[in-house]
Design a protein around this motif. Structure first.
Motif, PDB file in Angstrom:
ATOM      1  N   ASP A 194       0.856  -1.191   0.000  1.00  0.00           N
ATOM      2  CA  ASP A 194       0.000   0.000   0.000  1.00  0.00           C
ATOM      3  C   ASP A 194       0.888   1.236   0.000  1.00  0.00           C
ATOM      4  O   ASP A 194       1.096   1.869   1.025  1.00  0.00           O
ATOM      5  CB  ASP A 194      -0.916  -0.028   1.223  1.00  0.00           C
ATOM      6  CG  ASP A 194      -1.950   1.078   1.209  1.00  0.00           C
ATOM      7  OD1 ASP A 194      -2.174   1.678   0.146  1.00  0.00           O
ATOM      8  OD2 ASP A 194      -2.533   1.340   2.280  1.00  0.00           O
ATOM      9  N   LEU A 195       1.432   1.564  -1.174  1.00  0.00           N
ATOM     10  CA  LEU A 195       2.391   2.653  -1.292  1.00  0.00           C
ATOM     11  C   LEU A 195       1.980   3.631  -2.383  1.00  0.00           C
ATOM     12  O   LEU A 195       1.232   3.287  -3.286  1.00  0.00           O
ATOM     13  CB  LEU A 195       3.778   2.102  -1.654  1.00  0.00           C
ATOM     14  CG  LEU A 195       4.391   1.110  -0.676  1.00  0.00           C
ATOM     15  CD1 LEU A 195       5.619   0.458  -1.295  1.00  0.00           C
ATOM     16  CD2 LEU A 195       4.766   1.819   0.608  1.00  0.00           C
ATOM     17  N   ILE A 196       2.493   4.839  -2.294  1.00  0.00           N
ATOM     18  CA  ILE A 196       2.322   5.844  -3.336  1.00  0.00           C
ATOM     19  C   ILE A 196       3.724   6.198  -3.807  1.00  0.00           C
ATOM     20  O   ILE A 196       4.618   6.451  -2.987  1.00  0.00           O
ATOM     21  CB  ILE A 196       1.604   7.098  -2.795  1.00  0.00           C
ATOM     22  CG1 ILE A 196       0.229   6.742  -2.248  1.00  0.00           C
ATOM     23  CG2 ILE A 196       1.500   8.167  -3.881  1.00  0.00           C
ATOM     24  CD1 ILE A 196      -0.456   7.885  -1.530  1.00  0.00           C
ATOM     25  N   SER A 197       3.920   6.223  -5.094  1.00  0.00           N
ATOM     26  CA  SER A 197       5.264   6.508  -5.619  1.00  0.00           C
ATOM     27  C   SER A 197       5.660   7.941  -5.306  1.00  0.00           C
ATOM     28  O   SER A 197       4.805   8.828  -5.167  1.00  0.00           O
ATOM     29  CB  SER A 197       5.309   6.276  -7.126  1.00  0.00           C
ATOM     30  OG  SER A 197       4.618   7.312  -7.797  1.00  0.00           O
ATOM     31  N   GLY A 198       6.956   8.170  -5.239  1.00  0.00           N
ATOM     32  CA  GLY A 198       7.466   9.506  -5.009  1.00  0.00           C
ATOM     33  C   GLY A 198       7.058  10.461  -6.116  1.00  0.00           C
ATOM     34  O   GLY A 198       6.742  11.626  -5.868  1.00  0.00           O
ATOM     35  N   GLU A 199       7.020   9.951  -7.334  1.00  0.00           N
ATOM     36  CA  GLU A 199       6.612  10.780  -8.474  1.00  0.00           C
ATOM     37  C   GLU A 199       5.167  11.236  -8.326  1.00  0.00           C
ATOM     38  O   GLU A 199       4.831  12.396  -8.613  1.00  0.00           O
ATOM     39  CB  GLU A 199       6.786  10.014  -9.794  1.00  0.00           C
ATOM     40  CG  GLU A 199       8.228   9.721 -10.149  1.00  0.00           C
ATOM     41  CD  GLU A 199       8.761   8.463  -9.442  1.00  0.00           C
ATOM     42  OE1 GLU A 199       7.948   7.631  -8.969  1.00  0.00           O
ATOM     43  OE2 GLU A 199       9.990   8.343  -9.357  1.00  0.00           O
ATOM     44  N   ALA A 221       3.922  15.067  -7.959  1.00  0.00           N
ATOM     45  CA  ALA A 221       2.955  15.625  -8.913  1.00  0.00           C
ATOM     46  C   ALA A 221       1.752  16.213  -8.179  1.00  0.00           C
ATOM     47  O   ALA A 221       1.269  17.306  -8.518  1.00  0.00           O
ATOM     48  CB  ALA A 221       2.507  14.544  -9.895  1.00  0.00           C
ATOM     49  N   GLU A 222       1.274  15.504  -7.168  1.00  0.00           N
ATOM     50  CA  GLU A 222       0.116  15.988  -6.408  1.00  0.00           C
ATOM     51  C   GLU A 222       0.435  17.313  -5.713  1.00  0.00           C
ATOM     52  O   GLU A 222      -0.350  18.269  -5.768  1.00  0.00           O
ATOM     53  CB  GLU A 222      -0.316  14.944  -5.383  1.00  0.00           C
ATOM     54  CG  GLU A 222      -1.526  15.341  -4.588  1.00  0.00           C
ATOM     55  CD  GLU A 222      -1.978  14.271  -3.597  1.00  0.00           C
ATOM     56  OE1 GLU A 222      -2.720  14.650  -2.661  1.00  0.00           O
ATOM     57  OE2 GLU A 222      -1.602  13.095  -3.728  1.00  0.00           O
ATOM     58  N   PHE A 223       1.593  17.403  -5.085  1.00  0.00           N
ATOM     59  CA  PHE A 223       1.934  18.634  -4.371  1.00  0.00           C
ATOM     60  C   PHE A 223       2.336  19.756  -5.315  1.00  0.00           C
ATOM     61  O   PHE A 223       2.130  20.928  -5.009  1.00  0.00           O
ATOM     62  CB  PHE A 223       2.989  18.364  -3.294  1.00  0.00           C
ATOM     63  CG  PHE A 223       2.365  17.808  -2.054  1.00  0.00           C
ATOM     64  CD1 PHE A 223       1.851  18.643  -1.087  1.00  0.00           C
ATOM     65  CD2 PHE A 223       2.240  16.438  -1.876  1.00  0.00           C
ATOM     66  CE1 PHE A 223       1.236  18.137   0.047  1.00  0.00           C
ATOM     67  CE2 PHE A 223       1.626  15.924  -0.752  1.00  0.00           C
ATOM     68  CZ  PHE A 223       1.122  16.764   0.217  1.00  0.00           C
ATOM     69  N   ALA A 224       2.869  19.422  -6.472  1.00  0.00           N
ATOM     70  CA  ALA A 224       3.148  20.462  -7.471  1.00  0.00           C
ATOM     71  C   ALA A 224       1.827  21.091  -7.912  1.00  0.00           C
ATOM     72  O   ALA A 224       1.739  22.324  -8.059  1.00  0.00           O
ATOM     73  CB  ALA A 224       3.887  19.870  -8.661  1.00  0.00           C
ATOM     74  N   ALA A 225       0.809  20.270  -8.109  1.00  0.00           N
ATOM     75  CA  ALA A 225      -0.505  20.787  -8.492  1.00  0.00           C
ATOM     76  C   ALA A 225      -1.086  21.654  -7.374  1.00  0.00           C
ATOM     77  O   ALA A 225      -1.663  22.713  -7.635  1.00  0.00           O
ATOM     78  CB  ALA A 225      -1.445  19.625  -8.818  1.00  0.00           C
ATOM     79  N   LEU A 226      -0.925  21.227  -6.121  1.00  0.00           N
ATOM     80  CA  LEU A 226      -1.418  22.023  -4.992  1.00  0.00           C
ATOM     81  C   LEU A 226      -0.684  23.358  -4.895  1.00  0.00           C
ATOM     82  O   LEU A 226      -1.308  24.397  -4.650  1.00  0.00           O
ATOM     83  CB  LEU A 226      -1.269  21.239  -3.678  1.00  0.00           C
ATOM     84  CG  LEU A 226      -2.227  20.063  -3.475  1.00  0.00           C
ATOM     85  CD1 LEU A 226      -1.814  19.263  -2.248  1.00  0.00           C
ATOM     86  CD2 LEU A 226      -3.650  20.557  -3.340  1.00  0.00           C
ATOM     87  N   ARG A 227       0.640  23.336  -5.085  1.00  0.00           N
ATOM     88  CA  ARG A 227       1.408  24.579  -5.045  1.00  0.00           C
ATOM     89  C   ARG A 227       0.968  25.538  -6.146  1.00  0.00           C
ATOM     90  O   ARG A 227       0.824  26.738  -5.921  1.00  0.00           O
ATOM     91  CB  ARG A 227       2.909  24.283  -5.155  1.00  0.00           C
ATOM     92  CG  ARG A 227       3.524  23.709  -3.884  1.00  0.00           C
ATOM     93  CD  ARG A 227       5.041  23.659  -3.959  1.00  0.00           C
ATOM     94  NE  ARG A 227       5.537  22.791  -5.003  1.00  0.00           N
ATOM     95  CZ  ARG A 227       5.744  21.481  -4.867  1.00  0.00           C
ATOM     96  NH1 ARG A 227       5.500  20.877  -3.706  1.00  0.00           N
ATOM     97  NH2 ARG A 227       6.206  20.768  -5.870  1.00  0.00           N
ATOM     98  N   GLU A 228       0.720  24.989  -7.310  1.00  0.00           N
ATOM     99  CA  GLU A 228       0.278  25.812  -8.427  1.00  0.00           C
ATOM    100  C   GLU A 228      -1.097  26.422  -8.131  1.00  0.00           C
ATOM    101  O   GLU A 228      -1.347  27.593  -8.432  1.00  0.00           O
ATOM    102  CB  GLU A 228       0.221  24.983  -9.716  1.00  0.00           C
ATOM    103  CG  GLU A 228      -0.102  25.780 -10.948  1.00  0.00           C
ATOM    104  CD  GLU A 228       0.906  26.890 -11.234  1.00  0.00           C
ATOM    105  OE1 GLU A 228       0.488  27.903 -11.832  1.00  0.00           O
ATOM    106  OE2 GLU A 228       2.093  26.763 -10.869  1.00  0.00           O
TER     107      GLU A 228
END
Length: 92
Positions: A68-73, A77-84
């Motif tokens: 049950d993992l989420i890749s670093g990529e 990507a998720e946080f880059a979208a949030l920052r944007e």
């Protein structure tokens, strides 16, 4: 802070030795006992936190072991979208 009286029995020899030790540190018996009590409470709280933290780490390890993992990529990507999103809302 409200104060309360704490009464307990102790051997006379121990009380006398404790009083002398407190006096040698330029403290009263009560000052030293309060310091000991605060220290004890803090150590108990730290032990409770350590237990909680250990349980969280074990749960995370078990989750990772189960795949049950989420890749670093994906995280990046998720946080880059949030920052944007924040940048765009700040610019308005």
């Amino acid at each position: 802070m409200a104060e309360a009286t704490f009464t307990f029995r102790v051997e006379e020899e121990l009380k006398a030795a404790f009083s002398e030790a407190a006096k040698a540190q330029d403290q009263t018996d009560a000052q030293l006992l309060r310091a000991f009590m605060r220290d004890y409470v803090q150590r108990q709280q730290a032990a409770e936190y350590d237990k909680w933290f250990h349980q969280k780490v074990q749960k995370a390890i078990a989750s990772a072991d189960a795949g049950d993992l989420i890749s670093g990529e994906d995280v990046e990507a998720e946080f880059a979208a949030l920052r944007e999103e924040v940048r765009k809302s700040s610019a308005q």
